[in-house]
Motif scaffolding. Structure first.
Motif, PDB file in Angstrom:
ATOM      1  N   PRO A  35      14.102 -43.612   0.754  1.00  0.00           N
ATOM      2  CA  PRO A  35      13.774 -42.350   0.093  1.00  0.00           C
ATOM      3  C   PRO A  35      15.037 -41.625  -0.343  1.00  0.00           C
ATOM      4  N   ALA A  36      14.885 -40.758  -1.355  1.00  0.00           N
ATOM      5  CA  ALA A  36      16.053 -40.069  -1.909  1.00  0.00           C
ATOM      6  C   ALA A  36      16.799 -39.266  -0.858  1.00  0.00           C
ATOM      7  N   SER A  37      16.076 -38.753   0.139  1.00  0.00           N
ATOM      8  CA  SER A  37      16.713 -37.946   1.180  1.00  0.00           C
ATOM      9  C   SER A  37      17.574 -38.777   2.115  1.00  0.00           C
ATOM     10  N   ARG A  38      17.472 -40.099   2.029  1.00  0.00           N
ATOM     11  CA  ARG A  38      18.270 -40.977   2.880  1.00  0.00           C
ATOM     12  C   ARG A  38      19.342 -41.731   2.099  1.00  0.00           C
ATOM     13  N   ARG A  39      19.529 -41.351   0.827  1.00  0.00           N
ATOM     14  CA  ARG A  39      20.564 -41.969  -0.014  1.00  0.00           C
ATOM     15  C   ARG A  39      21.539 -40.899  -0.457  1.00  0.00           C
ATOM     16  N   ALA A  40      22.780 -41.292  -0.670  1.00  0.00           N
ATOM     17  CA  ALA A  40      23.773 -40.321  -1.135  1.00  0.00           C
ATOM     18  C   ALA A  40      24.971 -41.044  -1.715  1.00  0.00           C
ATOM     19  N   ALA A  41      25.657 -40.353  -2.609  1.00  0.00           N
ATOM     20  CA  ALA A  41      26.987 -40.773  -3.039  1.00  0.00           C
ATOM     21  C   ALA A  41      28.001 -40.159  -2.082  1.00  0.00           C
ATOM     22  N   LEU A  42      29.191 -40.720  -2.046  1.00  0.00           N
ATOM     23  CA  LEU A  42      30.245 -40.233  -1.153  1.00  0.00           C
ATOM     24  C   LEU A  42      31.489 -39.931  -1.973  1.00  0.00           C
ATOM     25  N   TYR A  43      31.954 -38.683  -1.875  1.00  0.00           N
ATOM     26  CA  TYR A  43      33.216 -38.280  -2.514  1.00  0.00           C
ATOM     27  C   TYR A  43      34.265 -38.059  -1.434  1.00  0.00           C
ATOM     28  N   VAL A  44      35.457 -38.624  -1.629  1.00  0.00           N
ATOM     29  CA  VAL A  44      36.552 -38.497  -0.668  1.00  0.00           C
ATOM     30  C   VAL A  44      37.733 -37.854  -1.375  1.00  0.00           C
ATOM     31  N   HIS A  45      38.203 -36.725  -0.829  1.00  0.00           N
ATOM     32  CA  HIS A  45      39.270 -35.956  -1.491  1.00  0.00           C
ATOM     33  C   HIS A  45      40.622 -36.211  -0.832  1.00  0.00           C
ATOM     34  N   TRP A  46      41.562 -36.717  -1.635  1.00  0.00           N
ATOM     35  CA  TRP A  46      42.955 -36.843  -1.208  1.00  0.00           C
ATOM     36  C   TRP A  46      43.696 -35.635  -1.795  1.00  0.00           C
ATOM     37  N   PRO A  47      44.235 -34.738  -0.966  1.00  0.00           N
ATOM     38  CA  PRO A  47      44.666 -33.432  -1.472  1.00  0.00           C
ATOM     39  C   PRO A  47      46.067 -33.367  -2.062  1.00  0.00           C
ATOM     40  N   TYR A  48      46.840 -34.440  -1.977  1.00  0.00           N
ATOM     41  CA  TYR A  48      48.255 -34.341  -2.331  1.00  0.00           C
ATOM     42  C   TYR A  48      48.566 -34.906  -3.718  1.00  0.00           C
ATOM     43  N   CYS A  49      49.580 -34.279  -4.348  1.00  0.00           N
ATOM     44  CA  CYS A  49      50.094 -34.719  -5.650  1.00  0.00           C
ATOM     45  C   CYS A  49      51.613 -34.756  -5.596  1.00  0.00           C
ATOM     46  N   GLU A  50      52.193 -35.495  -6.550  1.00  0.00           N
ATOM     47  CA  GLU A  50      53.646 -35.501  -6.674  1.00  0.00           C
ATOM     48  C   GLU A  50      54.145 -34.132  -7.128  1.00  0.00           C
ATOM     49  N   LYS A  51      53.404 -33.513  -8.045  1.00  0.00           N
ATOM     50  CA  LYS A  51      53.707 -32.168  -8.518  1.00  0.00           C
ATOM     51  C   LYS A  51      52.418 -31.557  -9.044  1.00  0.00           C
ATOM     52  N   ARG A  52      52.403 -30.252  -9.189  1.00  0.00           N
ATOM     53  CA  ARG A  52      51.213 -29.579  -9.702  1.00  0.00           C
ATOM     54  C   ARG A  52      51.314 -29.496 -11.222  1.00  0.00           C
ATOM     55  N   CYS A  53      50.292 -29.992 -11.917  1.00  0.00           N
ATOM     56  CA  CYS A  53      50.272 -29.916 -13.370  1.00  0.00           C
ATOM     57  C   CYS A  53      50.077 -28.464 -13.801  1.00  0.00           C
ATOM     58  N   SER A  54      50.562 -28.133 -14.984  1.00  0.00           N
ATOM     59  CA  SER A  54      50.611 -26.734 -15.414  1.00  0.00           C
ATOM     60  C   SER A  54      49.236 -26.129 -15.643  1.00  0.00           C
ATOM     61  N   TYR A  55      48.204 -26.950 -15.858  1.00  0.00           N
ATOM     62  CA  TYR A  55      46.869 -26.459 -16.183  1.00  0.00           C
ATOM     63  C   TYR A  55      45.903 -26.536 -15.004  1.00  0.00           C
ATOM     64  N   CYS A  56      46.323 -27.086 -13.887  1.00  0.00           N
ATOM     65  CA  CYS A  56      45.397 -27.490 -12.826  1.00  0.00           C
ATOM     66  C   CYS A  56      45.219 -26.398 -11.782  1.00  0.00           C
ATOM     67  N   ASN A  57      43.961 -26.080 -11.485  1.00  0.00           N
ATOM     68  CA  ASN A  57      43.654 -25.159 -10.388  1.00  0.00           C
ATOM     69  C   ASN A  57      42.796 -25.824  -9.325  1.00  0.00           C
ATOM     70  N   PHE A  58      42.798 -27.163  -9.287  1.00  0.00           N
ATOM     71  CA  PHE A  58      42.049 -27.889  -8.274  1.00  0.00           C
ATOM     72  C   PHE A  58      42.700 -27.677  -6.903  1.00  0.00           C
ATOM     73  N   ASN A  59      41.974 -28.063  -5.864  1.00  0.00           N
ATOM     74  CA  ASN A  59      42.500 -27.953  -4.513  1.00  0.00           C
ATOM     75  C   ASN A  59      43.450 -29.118  -4.250  1.00  0.00           C
ATOM     76  N   LYS A  60      44.704 -28.884  -4.541  1.00  0.00           N
ATOM     77  CA  LYS A  60      45.710 -29.937  -4.365  1.00  0.00           C
ATOM     78  C   LYS A  60      47.016 -29.304  -3.914  1.00  0.00           C
TER      79      LYS A  60
END
Length: 444
Positions: A35-60
């Motif tokens: 059932p749909a309630s027992r299925r899901a996609a999984l997103y995994v966030h890696w928070p680090y970058c080499e540098k912050r891009c000038s336009y980016c406001n993501f959690n990094k």
């Protein structure tokens, strides 16, 4: 680089064998028997970058010193196991490593996370496992290691093929770097490489941008995303525009770029299956399709978002969840509690229907009657929109279709979805509230 465990090694072999396989249907593969309630996609966030891009406001974050990847990996694994248990999810339908710059992580971290999922839930052998990659952090040899770790699809943050634009955006790669990485990725993951291209940048012009897109079409694979620059307060680029150091982007010019770009992609055989996403040969993103169909997804890592019903904790209402933003604080919470969920917001029935409407109309399929009834069995699409004169007006303008298939935007309507929602969302709210209002009392 190998996965730790025989079950995961079998997953890798099957996933690599599936790399060349194309999705032949017009939509991602059919859902499982779970059932749909027992299925899901999984997103995994890696928070680090080499540098912050000038336009980016993501959690990094740009690490001040060496990242303790072993500690971060332990917390990612712990939170993944915890959220799988809380949600009661039995089948993970896709995995997406985003960021940040997840190609800075070691392939061992990716492999370990997939092994943790395999131990806690069913992960199909041909499951889509996507990794976001930046050209400077993903040379060919490293991409190959990610493939061995279980990744079978790449999303490359190319953004531009103009070096001056890349410098304006604060990117660390050149156009040549991008094309080299793209070529290596296509050799390793044929038919399963996506690239991002931005438009509406300060000083950008229609003609030269179309030349970039035509050049990209000579090198790209079967999936391409077009993203308009959004100037976000707090970013370096926003400050530059405010100070007059660079010109303010022209919204009318950006609209022309979008119109010409999508037409060019259609002529090249790409299907615009979502507002910003184009694919040919059936190479749609299974993971993102879950978002647009309002399926469940678990968000693991600092600042990750999720939407699921916490069945494992006895819950019955879908919740919007946000994990703690700052990596060190998130790791402390995961160590103490098993997860770093900072905010939980139960979604009421109307809020969920609003998401179904707004997300579903982003796709060319729109919202079928069957899909709508999964979320609202009592109030069908005809009940909500069929009698509305405003909706009929949108249909007469050729922007919207409501028929036996369901509700969807036309090709022209997809480009002005925000405008359409100004009519459709209030109509939904009105119909929903009317249906749930108690009938008038005779003589009252």
């Amino acid at each position: 680089m190998v996965l730790p465990g025989p079950r995961a090694r079998g997953l890798v072999a099957a996933a690599r064998a599936a790399q060349g396989r194309r999705l032949e249907d017009s939509e991602p593969r059919s859902p499982s028997a779970d059932p749909a309630s027992r299925r899901a996609a999984l997103y995994v966030h890696w928070p680090y970058c080499e540098k912050r891009c000038s336009y980016c406001n993501f959690n990094k974050y740009v690490a001040r010193g060496r990242v303790d990847e072993a500690a971060l990996r332990r917390c990612l694994l712990t939170e993944a196991r915890t959220l799988l248990g809380l949600s009661g999810v039995r089948r993970v339908e896709s995995v997406f490593f985003g960021g940040g710059t997840p190609s800075l992580a070691s392939p061992h971290t990716v492999a370990a996370l997939l092994e943790a999922v395999v131990q806690a839930a069913h992960l199909p052998a041909d499951v889509e496992v996507t990794l976001e990659a930046n050209p400077t952090s993903a040379p060919g040899a490293r991409l190959a290691e990610f493939g061995v770790a279980g990744v079978n699809r790449l999303s490359i943050g190319l953004q531009s093929l103009n070096d001056q634009e890349l410098q304006l955006l604060g990117r660390t790669h050149s156009a040549l770097d991008a094309l080299r990485t793209l070529a290596a990725a296509r050799r390793l993951f044929p038919g399963r490489v996506s690239v991002d291209l931005m438009f509406g940048l300060p000083g950008q012009q229609l003609g030269p941008w179309l030349v970039q897109l035509q050049e990209l079409l000579r090198h790209c694979d079967d999936h391409l995303s077009l993203y308009q620059l959004s100037l976000e307060r707090g970013t370096a680029l926003f400050a530059q525009v405010q100070q007059g150091a660079v010109p303010c982007p022209d919204p009318e010019l950006a609209a022309a770029m979008y119109a010409e770009g999508r037409a060019l992609l259609r002529a090249a055989g790409f299907r615009q299956y979502e507002v910003s996403n184009f694919a040919r040969h059936g190479a749609l993103s299974t993971h993102n399709w879950t978002y647009w169909q309002c399926g469940q997804y678990l968000g693991v890592g600092p600042g990750a978002h999720g939407r699921f019903v916490p069945h494992g904790a006895g819950g019955h209402t879908r919740e919007a969840r946000i994990q703690t933003l700052e990596p060190d604080n998130w790791m402390k919470e995961v160590t103490l509690f098993g997860h770093g969920t900072r905010k939980r917001v139960p979604l009421d029935e109307l809020e969920l229907l609003e998401e179904v409407l707004a997300m579903g109309l982003r796709t060319d399929v729109g919202i079928t009657h069957q899909h709508w009834q999964q979320f609202e069995p009592q109030l069908n699409l005809w009940d909500v929109f069929g009698a509305s004169e405003e909706v009929k007006g949108l249909q007469e303008q050729g922007l919207l279709l409501l028929d036996d298939r369901g509700l969807r935007c036309s090709w022209e309507g997809l480009a002005v979805l925000d405008f359409l929602l100004l009519t459709l969302l209030p109509r939904l709210q009105e119909a929903w509230q009317k249906q749930r209002s108690p009938p008038p009392v005779p003589g009252g």
